[in-house]
Design a protein around this motif. Structure first.
Motif, short mmCIF file in Angstrom:
data_model
loop_
_atom_site.label_atom_id
_atom_site.label_comp_id
_atom_site.label_asym_id
_atom_site.label_seq_id
_atom_site.Cartn_x
_atom_site.Cartn_y
_atom_site.Cartn_z
N ALA A 269 37.73 67.74 -37.54
CA ALA A 269 38.96 68.03 -36.82
C ALA A 269 38.86 67.58 -35.38
O ALA A 269 37.89 67.88 -34.68
N VAL A 270 39.87 66.85 -34.91
CA VAL A 270 39.95 66.37 -33.52
C VAL A 270 41.16 67.03 -32.88
O VAL A 270 42.28 66.87 -33.36
N PRO A 271 40.99 67.78 -31.79
CA PRO A 271 42.13 68.48 -31.17
C PRO A 271 43.01 67.53 -30.37
O PRO A 271 42.53 66.60 -29.74
N LEU A 272 44.31 67.81 -30.41
CA LEU A 272 45.31 67.03 -29.68
C LEU A 272 46.32 67.99 -29.08
O LEU A 272 46.70 68.99 -29.71
N ALA A 273 46.77 67.71 -27.85
CA ALA A 273 47.75 68.57 -27.19
C ALA A 273 48.93 68.84 -28.11
O ALA A 273 49.45 67.92 -28.76
N ALA A 274 49.37 70.08 -28.18
CA ALA A 274 50.36 70.50 -29.17
C ALA A 274 51.67 69.73 -29.06
O ALA A 274 52.25 69.35 -30.08
N ASP A 275 52.16 69.49 -27.83
CA ASP A 275 53.45 68.83 -27.70
C ASP A 275 53.40 67.37 -28.14
O ASP A 275 54.39 66.83 -28.65
N VAL A 276 52.25 66.72 -27.98
CA VAL A 276 52.09 65.35 -28.47
C VAL A 276 51.95 65.37 -29.99
O VAL A 276 52.55 64.55 -30.70
N TRP A 277 51.16 66.31 -30.51
CA TRP A 277 50.99 66.43 -31.96
C TRP A 277 52.34 66.70 -32.64
O TRP A 277 52.63 66.12 -33.69
N MET A 278 53.15 67.58 -32.05
CA MET A 278 54.45 67.91 -32.63
C MET A 278 55.33 66.67 -32.76
O MET A 278 56.02 66.48 -33.77
N TYR A 279 55.31 65.83 -31.74
CA TYR A 279 56.13 64.62 -31.81
C TYR A 279 55.62 63.70 -32.91
O TYR A 279 56.41 63.15 -33.69
N LEU A 280 54.32 63.52 -32.99
CA LEU A 280 53.75 62.67 -34.02
C LEU A 280 54.04 63.21 -35.42
O LEU A 280 54.28 62.45 -36.37
N ALA A 281 54.00 64.53 -35.55
CA ALA A 281 54.12 65.14 -36.87
C ALA A 281 55.55 65.24 -37.37
O ALA A 281 55.80 65.08 -38.57
N PHE A 282 56.52 65.47 -36.47
CA PHE A 282 57.85 65.83 -36.93
C PHE A 282 58.99 64.99 -36.38
O PHE A 282 60.11 65.10 -36.85
N HIS A 283 58.74 64.16 -35.37
CA HIS A 283 59.84 63.36 -34.85
C HIS A 283 60.13 62.21 -35.81
O HIS A 283 59.21 61.49 -36.22
N PRO A 284 61.39 62.00 -36.18
CA PRO A 284 61.71 60.90 -37.09
C PRO A 284 61.44 59.55 -36.44
O PRO A 284 61.87 59.30 -35.32
N ASP A 285 60.72 58.72 -37.13
CA ASP A 285 60.42 57.37 -36.62
C ASP A 285 61.55 56.45 -37.04
O ASP A 285 61.50 55.81 -38.08
N ARG A 286 62.62 56.43 -36.23
CA ARG A 286 63.82 55.69 -36.59
C ARG A 286 63.59 54.20 -36.40
O ARG A 286 63.24 53.74 -35.32
N ARG A 287 63.79 53.42 -37.43
CA ARG A 287 63.57 51.98 -37.38
C ARG A 287 64.89 51.26 -37.68
O ARG A 287 65.64 51.65 -38.58
N LEU A 288 65.17 50.20 -36.94
CA LEU A 288 66.38 49.42 -37.17
C LEU A 288 66.15 48.42 -38.30
O LEU A 288 65.10 47.78 -38.37
N VAL A 289 67.15 48.30 -39.19
CA VAL A 289 67.08 47.33 -40.28
C VAL A 289 68.36 46.50 -40.25
O VAL A 289 69.42 46.96 -39.80
#
Length: 347
Positions: A269-289
């Motif tokens: 396990a590698v710790p990461l600041a919670a607010d950065v982890w939250m963005y990585l884990a739950f923010h939608p990665d919106r991609r243009l097509v």
């Protein structure tokens, strides 16, 4: 628990009522050549366990054993021999202090605390804190732990459980409105990267495509051996399925700083600041097509458009070096070689 800090000499109040939170990853970061905002959010404080302020000793005057006893295991320019346990607060949360004119030294545009505490209690004149507001430094007031006392000012402040934090999903965006990468992200990723390099065992690490690869991929490719990936990296934590990975990035609790504990415990396990982890884990990665045709009359275009940075992401090198130097694993040859290689670079 909400706390107020008072002068140890006369008992006068020096702060508003504050709640303790984890020490921010960017605490010791130097960034750009501009005036930065406050390090701490209003109404909060954090405690830095390391010594702070003068006197300073150069690395060449220290032995390896003396440095290791102070939690530093690889060369650094200098070490503080001031008191440990400094209390960091937002400048707007201080009360009853006045600047000490003869200690208002700085490098460029403000105060950097090089001469020691520069704030005195207005009631008794005792030096109690250091105001930091020079360019490249996050603005803060650092209370001297030997000159102040902590007084509880209210009932217990309950620690939020992970389920509550996941519901709130308080995250930090990676890109600033100006189009540059967030310095907080650069610092938080650098701290996690140091632990990740230690967990890699010197093996190449495969990173999933997307923002996780943007944040960690380039640095891992440059600092670890070439060839096929021998280990894999993934996000793990509350609200996510258990990944099949050798190394997992887990959130640090924003109040306590403790890393989330995996029920399985099989991956490193590698710790990461919670607010950065939250963005990585739950923010939608919106991609243009590509879309055929044109928009009908009366239909507006997508606004606002997704933000795109103007340059490649780079973890903060100074923060990475600082974190590596404080990991016992840096005494191993492979990790020490990475530390020394980074330390010899101009940028």
């Amino acid at each position: 628990m909400a706390d107020v800090f008072v002068c140890a000499g006369c008992g006068a109040g020096l702060t508003a009522s504050l709640t303790r939170v984890a020490l921010p990853a960017r605490t010791h970061q130097r960034y750009g050549h501009d005036l930065l905002p406050a390090l701490m959010e209003q109404g909060t404080y954090a405690v830095d366990p390391e010594p702070y302020g003068p006197p300073w000793r150069l690395w060449d005057t220290l032995g390896a054993d003396e440095a290791a006893a102070r939690g530093v295991f690889a060369p650094v320019p200098s070490l503080s021999f001031g008191p440990p346990g400094a209390i960091l607060v937002a400048p707007g949360d201080t009360r009853g202090t006045v600047l000490i004119p003869e200690r208002c030294d700085g490098y460029c545009l403000g105060l950097d605390g090089r001469a020691g505490p520069n704030l005195a209690c207005t009631h008794c004149g005792r030096a109690v804190a250091t105001r930091i507001d020079d360019c490249t430094l996050w603005q803060a007031v650092v209370l001297d732990p030997t000159a102040v006392h902590r007084i509880p000012s209210g009932g217990p402040d309950p620690t939020a459980d992970w389920a509550e934090l996941i519901r709130d999903r308080r995250s930090a965006p990676p890109i600033e409105p100006t189009g540059g990468w967030s310095p907080h992200w650069e610092a938080a990723v650098a701290v996690a990267l140091a632990h990740l390099l230690a967990a890699s065992g010197g093996n190449r690490v495969g990173v999933p495509a997307g923002l996780l690869e943007t944040a960690f991929g380039r640095a891992l490719d440059e600092l670890l051996p070439t060839g096929p990936a021998a280990k894999t990296l993934a996000l793990a934590g509350p609200g996510l399925p258990t990944p099949a990975a050798d190394i997992v990035l887990v959130p640090q609790h924003p109040q306590t700083g403790e890393a989330w504990q995996s029920p399985s415990g099989t991956a490193a396990a590698v710790p990461l600041a919670a607010d950065v982890w939250m963005y990585l884990a739950f923010h939608p990665d919106r991609r243009l097509v590509p879309a055929p045709g044109t928009l009908p009359d009366g239909i507006l275009r997508d606004d606002p458009l997704p933000q795109h940075p103007w340059g490649a992401f780079h973890p903060d090198r100074r923060v990475l070096l600082r974190t590596l130097s404080r990991l016992p694993a840096v005494r191993e040859r492979r990790l020490r070689a990475i530390h020394d290689r980074l330390g010899g670079r101009p940028s």
